[in-house]
Write an enzyme that holds these catalytic residues in place. Sequence first.
Site, PDB file in Angstrom:
ATOM      1  CE  LYS A  12      20.244 -16.713 -84.115  1.00 25.43           C
ATOM      2  NZ  LYS A  12      20.233 -17.338 -85.400  1.00 25.43           N
ATOM      3  CG  HIS A  93      18.923 -11.528 -87.127  1.00 24.58           C
ATOM      4  ND1 HIS A  93      18.394 -12.657 -87.700  1.00 24.58           N
ATOM      5  CD2 HIS A  93      20.134 -11.882 -86.633  1.00 24.58           C
ATOM      6  CE1 HIS A  93      19.262 -13.666 -87.552  1.00 24.58           C
ATOM      7  NE2 HIS A  93      20.327 -13.206 -86.901  1.00 24.58           N
ATOM      8  CD  GLU A 168      24.202 -12.145 -88.572  1.00 23.91           C
ATOM      9  OE1 GLU A 168      24.867 -12.687 -87.698  1.00 23.91           O
ATOM     10  OE2 GLU A 168      22.969 -12.061 -88.531  1.00 23.91           O
TER      11      GLU A 168
HETATM   12  C1  PEP Z   1      22.858 -15.004 -86.048  1.00 21.55           C
HETATM   13  O1  PEP Z   1      21.732 -15.449 -86.086  1.00 21.55           O
HETATM   14  O2  PEP Z   1      23.038 -13.795 -85.922  1.00 21.55           O
HETATM   15  C2  PEP Z   1      23.965 -15.947 -86.174  1.00 21.55           C
HETATM   16  C3  PEP Z   1      25.094 -15.476 -86.595  1.00 21.55           C
HETATM   17  O3  PEP Z   1      23.708 -17.260 -85.839  1.00 21.55           O
HETATM   18  P1  PEP Z   1      24.760 -18.484 -85.833  1.00 21.55           P
HETATM   19  O4  PEP Z   1      26.052 -17.970 -85.241  1.00 21.55           O
HETATM   20  O5  PEP Z   1      24.131 -19.524 -84.991  1.00 21.55           O
HETATM   21  O6  PEP Z   1      24.951 -18.895 -87.248  1.00 21.55           O
END
Ligand code: PEP
Length: 252
Positions: A12, A93, A168
């Site tokens: 990020k 994302h 996700e």
């Molecule tokens: C992401 O933002 O792709 C992610 C999976 O973040 P985290 O592992 O911190 O939840």
Amino acid sequence: MTVKKLVAGNWKMHGLSADLEEIRAIAEGSYDYPAVDVALCVPAILVERAARAVPGFAIGGQDVHRAEKGAHTGCISARMLLDAGASLTIVGHSERRDAQRESDDEVKAKAEAALSCGLGVILCVGEELAVREAGEAVETVEAQLDASLPRTEAALARLPADLAIAYEPIWAIGTGKIPTVAEIGEMHAALRRKLAEAYGSPGERVPILYGGSVKPSNAGEIFAVPDVDGALVGGASLTAADFLPIVAAAAG
Ligand code: PEP
């Protein structure tokens, strides 16, 4: 069908020159696990320095523009990322879908631009908490995937090797909450069916990653879920100490 596991870090908006040491530590540590593909997606401005610091290790970007070039102030094309030394990029994302209002169609165009230019793609999909609570997660994410998948001939020619899907759940990102293993399994099975429907047999081999609060402590149980072919990791990818145990868990 068994697919080689892929563990990708998403840094990020984290990473300065001083963090190249951490990238070296992650790359060197990951060579102990040749059965796992490992990648780090870093801020675009760090791509070239990271790629030079760890030759042969997969460094990715976090977004690309859909156009090859042109009047798009502040944007970065797939060819620019490739030229800087990236071998892959994230597209779609949820933080971009939300903050930059990226539609499924935009995400699809970005995936097509990246694939046709020679970058691998990790394409993200996932539902909001209200959708999960309404019992509509599977159909919502299936529809999102269907509308976001690259379809051009040039993109299709790069399958299955250069495309991965990351499921996700938005409510699991950075929150420490994760779906149950049954919920992850149900979603990944549904996405696998959609990929096979869209692409035929190459769709059976496109890796489906899980992302959202993956940590060393929960990676083993997540990787044991059928159709979980790896992980997209945010916070826990920032240090070798957290990330390498996740890679080790993927190695089994
Ligand atoms: C992401 O933002 O792709 C992610 C999976 O973040 P985290 O592992 O911190 O939840």
